[in-house]
Design a protein around this motif. Structure first.
Motif, PDB file in Angstrom:
ATOM      1  N   ASP A 118       0.835  -1.203   0.000  1.00  0.00           N
ATOM      2  CA  ASP A 118       0.000   0.000   0.000  1.00  0.00           C
ATOM      3  C   ASP A 118       0.867   1.249   0.000  1.00  0.00           C
ATOM      4  O   ASP A 118       0.414   2.320  -0.414  1.00  0.00           O
ATOM      5  N   ARG A 157       6.708   7.096   8.911  1.00  0.00           N
ATOM      6  CA  ARG A 157       6.464   5.666   8.724  1.00  0.00           C
ATOM      7  C   ARG A 157       5.397   5.161   9.702  1.00  0.00           C
ATOM      8  O   ARG A 157       4.561   4.331   9.349  1.00  0.00           O
ATOM      9  N   ARG A 158       5.441   5.671  10.928  1.00  0.00           N
ATOM     10  CA  ARG A 158       4.435   5.272  11.913  1.00  0.00           C
ATOM     11  C   ARG A 158       3.042   5.728  11.475  1.00  0.00           C
ATOM     12  O   ARG A 158       2.043   5.040  11.725  1.00  0.00           O
ATOM     13  N   LEU A 160       1.985   5.820   8.460  1.00  0.00           N
ATOM     14  CA  LEU A 160       1.556   4.866   7.438  1.00  0.00           C
ATOM     15  C   LEU A 160       1.068   3.564   8.065  1.00  0.00           C
ATOM     16  O   LEU A 160      -0.011   3.061   7.733  1.00  0.00           O
ATOM     17  N   THR A 161       1.868   2.999   8.963  1.00  0.00           N
ATOM     18  CA  THR A 161       1.476   1.733   9.588  1.00  0.00           C
ATOM     19  C   THR A 161       0.268   1.918  10.496  1.00  0.00           C
ATOM     20  O   THR A 161      -0.571   1.023  10.611  1.00  0.00           O
ATOM     21  N   GLY A 162       0.180   3.101  11.134  1.00  0.00           N
ATOM     22  CA  GLY A 162      -0.963   3.374  11.993  1.00  0.00           C
ATOM     23  C   GLY A 162      -2.269   3.446  11.235  1.00  0.00           C
ATOM     24  O   GLY A 162      -3.345   3.229  11.803  1.00  0.00           O
ATOM     25  N   GLY A 164      -2.944   1.379   8.976  1.00  0.00           N
ATOM     26  CA  GLY A 164      -3.225   0.016   8.556  1.00  0.00           C
ATOM     27  C   GLY A 164      -2.675  -0.345   7.193  1.00  0.00           C
ATOM     28  O   GLY A 164      -3.076  -1.365   6.615  1.00  0.00           O
ATOM     29  N   ALA A 166       0.007  -1.635   4.354  1.00  0.00           N
ATOM     30  CA  ALA A 166       1.124  -2.571   4.191  1.00  0.00           C
ATOM     31  C   ALA A 166       2.292  -1.777   3.610  1.00  0.00           C
ATOM     32  O   ALA A 166       2.241  -1.355   2.450  1.00  0.00           O
ATOM     33  N   VAL A 167       3.320  -1.571   4.429  1.00  0.00           N
ATOM     34  CA  VAL A 167       4.437  -0.706   4.057  1.00  0.00           C
ATOM     35  C   VAL A 167       5.658  -1.555   3.733  1.00  0.00           C
ATOM     36  O   VAL A 167       6.043  -2.441   4.503  1.00  0.00           O
ATOM     37  N   ARG A 168       6.284  -1.264   2.604  1.00  0.00           N
ATOM     38  CA  ARG A 168       7.556  -1.899   2.248  1.00  0.00           C
ATOM     39  C   ARG A 168       8.623  -0.815   2.179  1.00  0.00           C
ATOM     40  O   ARG A 168       8.338   0.335   1.857  1.00  0.00           O
ATOM     41  N   ASP A 169       9.849  -1.216   2.502  1.00  0.00           N
ATOM     42  CA  ASP A 169      10.935  -0.246   2.594  1.00  0.00           C
ATOM     43  C   ASP A 169      11.877  -0.324   1.404  1.00  0.00           C
ATOM     44  O   ASP A 169      12.252  -1.410   0.944  1.00  0.00           O
TER      45      ASP A 169
END
Length: 206
Positions: A118, A157-158, A160-162, A164, A166-169
């Motif tokens: 995402d 980044r938090r 994005l994850t907060g 929900g 799906a984060v890729r680096d």
């Protein structure tokens, strides 16, 4: 396919790369900024994308290649300007700055692939980030994030994850802000315009 966004300042002496002084004059710092922007836009042009957009603070010059749309940055803080840049895409987009001349088309293509992500996050070694990709851009993912501080990347980044996502680096890269950064990037990407310009300026200032 997605949109590639580049947010940048026109390479005008006294307005860009001011932290490179006093080792370099404002004119020399602007020369390095132009080289970094040219390298970045060359990588963008070599990357398959639906659109390529330069979101610019200042007037465009001959350093803008054909095939790049140029739109002015809006007013406001950096978080506001980034959110507005994503709004231009109208769909999936990867946004980068002009401070990583070592970026490659391969890295950019990776950050444009939202098949299993995402969002894409490219951390910078100063605590910020050099790239941000969003499958569904939403201003709420950016607005209010404190920019240009040591915890910017962590907070972003938090966010994005907060939400929900799906984060890729992407790999960590060095932003060119200081003379030490410039030396490091020039050494690790010796075939870039930036490295050539840096080497030439160092020869003059010795």
């Amino acid at each position: 396919m997605s949109t590639l966004l580049v947010i940048a300042k026109a390479p005008v002496p006294g307005r860009v790369k001011t932290r490179l002084t006093p080792q370099f004059t404002p004119q020399q710092a602007a020369c390095l900024a132009r080289a970094a922007l040219e390298d970045t836009l060359a990588a963008v042009m070599a990357t398959p994308a639906r659109r390529r957009v330069l979101v610019l603070d200042g007037r465009p010059g001959p350093w803008v290649p054909a095939g790049i749309e140029v739109v002015p940055q809006c007013a406001g803080g950096l978080d506001v300007r980034l959110a507005a840049a994503f709004a231009l895409a109208g769909g999936p987009a990867l946004l980068i700055g002009m401070d990583t001349p070592q970026v490659t088309p391969g890295l950019l293509a990776l950050g444009l692939d939202f098949a299993e992500a995402d969002a894409w996050f490219g951390p910078a070694d100063d605590g910020g980030f050099w790239a941000l990709g969003l499958a569904e851009p939403d201003p709420a993912l950016l607005l209010g994030v404190p920019m240009s501080v040591a915890r910017t990347g962590q907070v972003q980044r938090r966010r994005l994850t907060g939400a929900g996502l799906a984060v890729r680096d992407l790999p960590e890269l060095c932003d060119v802000d200081t003379p030490a950064d410039a030396a490091r990037v020039a050494a690790t990407a010796p075939r870039t315009r930036f490295a050539a310009r840096y080497s030439g300026l160092c020869a003059v200032t010795r």
